[in-house]
Design a protein around this motif. Structure first.
Motif, PDB file in Angstrom:
ATOM      1  N   ASN A 298     -57.055  91.298  23.177  1.00 46.79           N
ATOM      2  CA  ASN A 298     -57.531  91.131  24.657  1.00 46.79           C
ATOM      3  C   ASN A 298     -59.108  91.164  24.540  1.00 46.79           C
ATOM      4  O   ASN A 298     -59.881  91.687  25.292  1.00 46.79           O
ATOM      5  N   ASP A 301     -62.881  86.677  27.108  1.00 41.93           N
ATOM      6  CA  ASP A 301     -62.871  85.102  27.204  1.00 41.93           C
ATOM      7  C   ASP A 301     -64.245  84.486  26.402  1.00 41.93           C
ATOM      8  O   ASP A 301     -65.273  84.793  26.938  1.00 41.93           O
ATOM      9  N   GLY A 302     -63.842  83.284  25.675  1.00 40.58           N
ATOM     10  CA  GLY A 302     -65.135  82.720  25.131  1.00 40.58           C
ATOM     11  C   GLY A 302     -65.657  83.492  24.014  1.00 40.58           C
ATOM     12  O   GLY A 302     -66.765  83.075  23.535  1.00 40.58           O
ATOM     13  N   SER A 402     -64.140  91.557  30.711  1.00 41.10           N
ATOM     14  CA  SER A 402     -62.659  91.382  30.079  1.00 41.10           C
ATOM     15  C   SER A 402     -61.489  91.643  31.361  1.00 41.10           C
ATOM     16  O   SER A 402     -61.486  92.659  32.007  1.00 41.10           O
ATOM     17  N   THR A 403     -60.621  90.614  31.288  1.00 41.80           N
ATOM     18  CA  THR A 403     -59.440  90.897  32.263  1.00 41.80           C
ATOM     19  C   THR A 403     -58.668  92.047  32.081  1.00 41.80           C
ATOM     20  O   THR A 403     -58.078  92.580  32.747  1.00 41.80           O
TER      21      THR A 403
END
Length: 856
Positions: A298, A301-302, A402-403
């Motif tokens: 997790n 992104d990126g 972060s999601t």
């Protein structure tokens, strides 16, 4: 057991023990278990660790496999009287307890040839192979019930891997960790059960190959271990490497070649002094930790760049106080495991870091993505689990989006907590008289002698010791001496007293004495009492040099070795570093005896010519006496670590130059640094170490005795001469005085560490002096002044002897010129007394000082 002793044990094993065991196996000789003699037990142990060969030997020689049923070890404390009686009837010429010390090689050779039944297996080689294994598993935490339980489960997993390899036809050399191997050994010691179990599990008896010990990368053992590690982790999803179960290096060399034997039973004596341990020290535990970061999930992104984890402790302790870095297995595909020791307190902290690989970001600091912690008390207080592998949810760092929560998979294994070793620094209060520079004649103030303080790693004083003379005592060697202990409460107790046969410790609980010549096995002292301790010179046992990065002379160390039935060849229990004045004790009971032992050993060995002495404390508390100055003469002993000069640095004629060419005598014994102009050594500068400092100003010599150059003062200087305004300690605070009236002018640096002599018009050693040990003697520069001294940028007082000759550093010497000084008629090398200053350099130095004075 080495050489003839192993051979003798093998003879007794074949000729006596195996036949006796065979009789008892066929029909019990008596009610009760057989108690196997210790020497025979070790040979039997090693024989059974080749289960295939042992089974064949037993069946060939006795028709059945000789099992360990109804047999117990001598170390279990079960009475062996019945076994001994049967033994003596069967073997009247062979004692049950063999004398392995006084052996006759010829008798052994005769008995070897007369053996009727014996195994052809090379038991001598087997014994030698098993000795290193014993070292690897002889750790206190090995006996912990939870460690053993986990080791048993891992052993079953190890057998499962072998079974799967057999089923798939994979020819892999499986290599166990030491906890698994210990279980494997224990299983083989029950030969009947082992044979039955392995035949059921694998269809055959599993051989135990202990002949390969080459751990070189790429060799059979290394390749087998790497393969086993991968197969284990792929099969079970847990880590194979485990704290307390890995290779710990080669076993140390044997301390003695003869086993300890004593009929004396040491009785426990309750002593109020022994109870001091409870008041002096707090119980402290230590654990070994293995840490591995397995995977991460997790990520934001990126996310780009390399990932790693910083780990530390929330409560740094004496064993672990750093922040260290470790990679993540899933990212690097390379196994990295951190191994360290720490106290089982506080939390283990983890911080996931990202470092960009782009060229524009190479110089930027790594970015923190998140953090987590594991409380050690949850698993170790009390011990509930020695292995953890779990996903930790990281608390995101500021600015990280972060999601899903970032997850870090952490694998940690511990050993059970064991008592931590203790380390203490011994430092002696070596005070300085505050009034040294204010008296023209030496004085003998009446006051107590200095104390030696024992402090722990945090600088906390544990106890202070002092050597004292008893009232009305005989003045014969040490008779009438005692060691007093100053407790934290302020109470003073007698901890040791010299008797006619040695030093008695702690209410006669221990006796320190010299070994008898007939029983000496290389040790220099014995400490007997509740235990038998022998003191050896050098680092022994687990304190051997290869386990320490610090180099040093082996004569600076003493090792205390405990001898017992359980450790007949000795177990190192304390190390005394007489040079660095450190006492390391493995167990609490050895702390106070170890500190007293170090205190007395240092005193005894110093009197016998050993040059290491107890360091002087930086916190000076008591005024020094003149006798103590005499005792610390450089001719025969080294200065403390703070000074850093070895004995006899300056050997013969010259001082630090001589002013008018007089040659002030020995800089160590008879004089200090001369003066200038017409002064020379003035009225006899005295000993540069013992009584005086460097010479004076324009004509006054040492100016009334400036005090001890090492202990109390520096060099006088200036027109007024003398010590001026109290120059301070030439080691600690200053060098030669300066200014018009002397004193320590110019803010003199430490003549050892930061500078030499001060400056000013009055002369002395000019401004900004170099280090008198490393870079120069008395400096030069603008402060050279009228008084002379060492103007002109002097060379190293040790390397070149004072002032540097630009042509030849070795042949120059003395201290340089100035208007009235220079080297005069004899400015020779301070090491050999030869006059080596050229006319050209004399003139050049003179001119330089004139320019310096003009500039000033």
């Amino acid at each position: 057991m080495i050489g003839w002793r192993i051979l003798m044990c093998m003879i007794r094993y074949n000729a006596c023990w195996l036949p006796l065991l065979a009789k008892h196996s066929e029909s019990r000789i008596f009610e009760g278990p057989l108690v196997v003699p210790l020497d025979c037990e070790w040979i039997w142990h090693c024989h059974r660790l080749n289960p295939v060969r042992y089974k064949l030997d037993c069946e060939e020689l006795y028709g059945l496999v000789l099992d360990n049923f109804d047999v117990v070890s001598t170390v279990e404390g079960i009475c062996g009287r019945q076994t001994e009686e049967i033994w003596n009837k069967l073997y009247p010429d062979e004692p049950y307890n063999s004398d392995l010390i006084n052996l006759d090689p010829e008798d052994i050779s005769k008995r070897t040839t007369s053996l009727a039944k014996y195994t052809k297996y090379d038991l001598i080689s087997a014994v030698k192979r098993q000795s290193p294994f014993f070292y690897q598993v002889s750790r206190p935490y090995i006996k912990d019930d939870l460690f053993i339980k986990e080791a048993e489960a891992r052993y079953k997993g190890f057998l499962y891997l072998i079974k799967k390899n057999k089923e798939k036809g994979i020819n892999r050399f499986c290599v166990p960790t030491y906890d698994i191997d210990l279980m494997w050994h224990s299983h083989q010691l029950h030969p009947v059960a082992y044979s039955k179990d392995l035949n059921e599990a694998l269809g055959k008896i599993l051989e135990h190959d202990d002949t390969d010990s080459d751990r070189t990368k790429g060799k059979k053992l290394d390749v087998g271990f790497s393969g086993t590690t991968k197969q284990w982790e792929d099969t079970f999803g847990t880590r194979y490497w485990k704290a307390g179960a890995m290779y710990k290096g080669n076993a140390p060399s044997p301390i003695t070649s003869s086993p300890f034997s004593s009929s004396k039973n040491c009785k426990k004596v309750v002593s109020s002094k022994e109870q001091l341990h409870d008041n002096l020290l707090q119980d402290r535990k230590v654990v070994e930790v293995f840490l591995e970061f397995v995977d991460v999930k997790n990520l934001p992104d990126g996310q780009e760049g390399s990932l790693f984890v910083l780990f530390s402790k929330s409560q740094p302790d004496a064993f672990f106080e750093a922040k260290r870095r470790l990679s993540i297995l899933s990212k690097t595909k390379e196994k990295q495991v951190a191994s360290f020791q720490c106290e089982p307190t506080g939390e283990l902290l983890f911080e996931l870091m990202s470092h960009s690989s782009s060229k524009l970001s190479l110089r930027k600091s790594p970015k923190a993505l998140g953090s987590a912690a594991i409380p050690m008390q949850d698993y170790l207080d009390p011990v509930s689990k020695l292995y953890i592998e779990k996903w930790l949810e990281l608390v995101p760092s500021s600015g990280v989006m972060s999601t899903k929560p970032i997850l870090l998979r952490v694998a940690i294994s511990f050993t059970a907590p064991i008592p931590a070793p203790y380390t203490f620094q011994l430092a002696q209060s070596r005070p300085v008289s505050k009034n040294t520079c204010f008296f023209n004649l030496p004085v003998k103030p009446q006051q107590a002698k200095s104390w030696t303080h024992a402090t722990d790693e945090n600088g906390t004083r544990i106890i202070s010791l002092q050597m004292r003379d008893l009232k009305n005592a005989k003045n014969v060697e040490n008779l009438g001496k005692e060691v007093a202990g100053l407790m934290e409460s302020g109470e003073t107790r007698t901890l040791a007293e010299y008797m006619e046969n040695g030093w008695s410790f702690m209410d006669n609980l221990w006796l320190l004495h010299r070994p008898s010549k007939s029983k000496n096995d290389g040790h220099i002292f014995e400490l007997t009492g509740t235990k038998t301790i022998k003191i050896f010179s050098g680092r022994k046992g687990e304190y051997e040099l290869r386990y320490h990065l610090k180099q040093g002379n082996e004569m600076d160390f003493l090792t205390a070795v405990e001898f017992s039935i359980e450790d007949p060849y000795g177990k190192a229990v304390a190390l005394l570093d007489l040079k660095s004045n450190l006492v390391s004790a493995k167990e609490k009971w050895m702390v106070l005896p170890g500190i007293i032992l170090a205190f007395l050993a240092s005193d005894i060995m110093k009197k016998e010519g050993y040059e290491g002495i107890i360091a002087k404390s930086k916190d000076l508390e008591v005024v020094d006496t003149y006798e103590e100055i005499e005792r610390n003469d450089l001719n025969g002993a080294e200065l403390s670590r703070d000074v850093g000069i070895t004995k006899k640095v300056v050997l013969s004629s010259g001082g630090c130059g001589s002013g008018c060419g007089s040659g002030c005598g020995n800089a160590v014994r008879s004089g200090g640094c001369g003066g200038c102009g017409a002064g020379g050594c003035g009225g006899g500068c005295g000993n540069m170490i013992k009584s005086g400092g460097c010479g004076s100003g324009c004509g006054s010599g040492c100016g009334g005795g400036c005090g001890n150059m090492i202990k109390s003062g520096g060099c006088g200087g200036g027109c007024g001469g003398g010590c001026g305004g109290g120059c301070g300690n030439i080691i600690k605070s200053g060098g030669c005085g300066g200014g018009c009236d002397g004193g320590c002018g110019g803010g003199c640096g430490n003549i050892i560490k930061s500078g030499g002599c001060g400056g000013g018009c009055g002369g002395g050693c000019g401004g900004g002096c170099g280090n008198i040990v490393e870079s120069g003697g008395c400096g030069g520069g603008c402060g050279g002044g009228c008084g002379g001294g060492c103007g002109g940028g002097c060379g190293s007082m040790v390397g070149s002897g004072g002032c540097e000759n630009y042509d030849n550093m070795k042949k120059s010497s003395g201290c340089g010129g100035g208007c009235g000084g220079g080297c005069g008629g004899c400015g020779g090398d301070i090491l050999d007394g030869k006059c080596g200053f050229s006319e050209h350099l004399n003139e050049e130095a003179h001119n330089m000082n004139e320019e310096a004075v003009a500039a000033a």
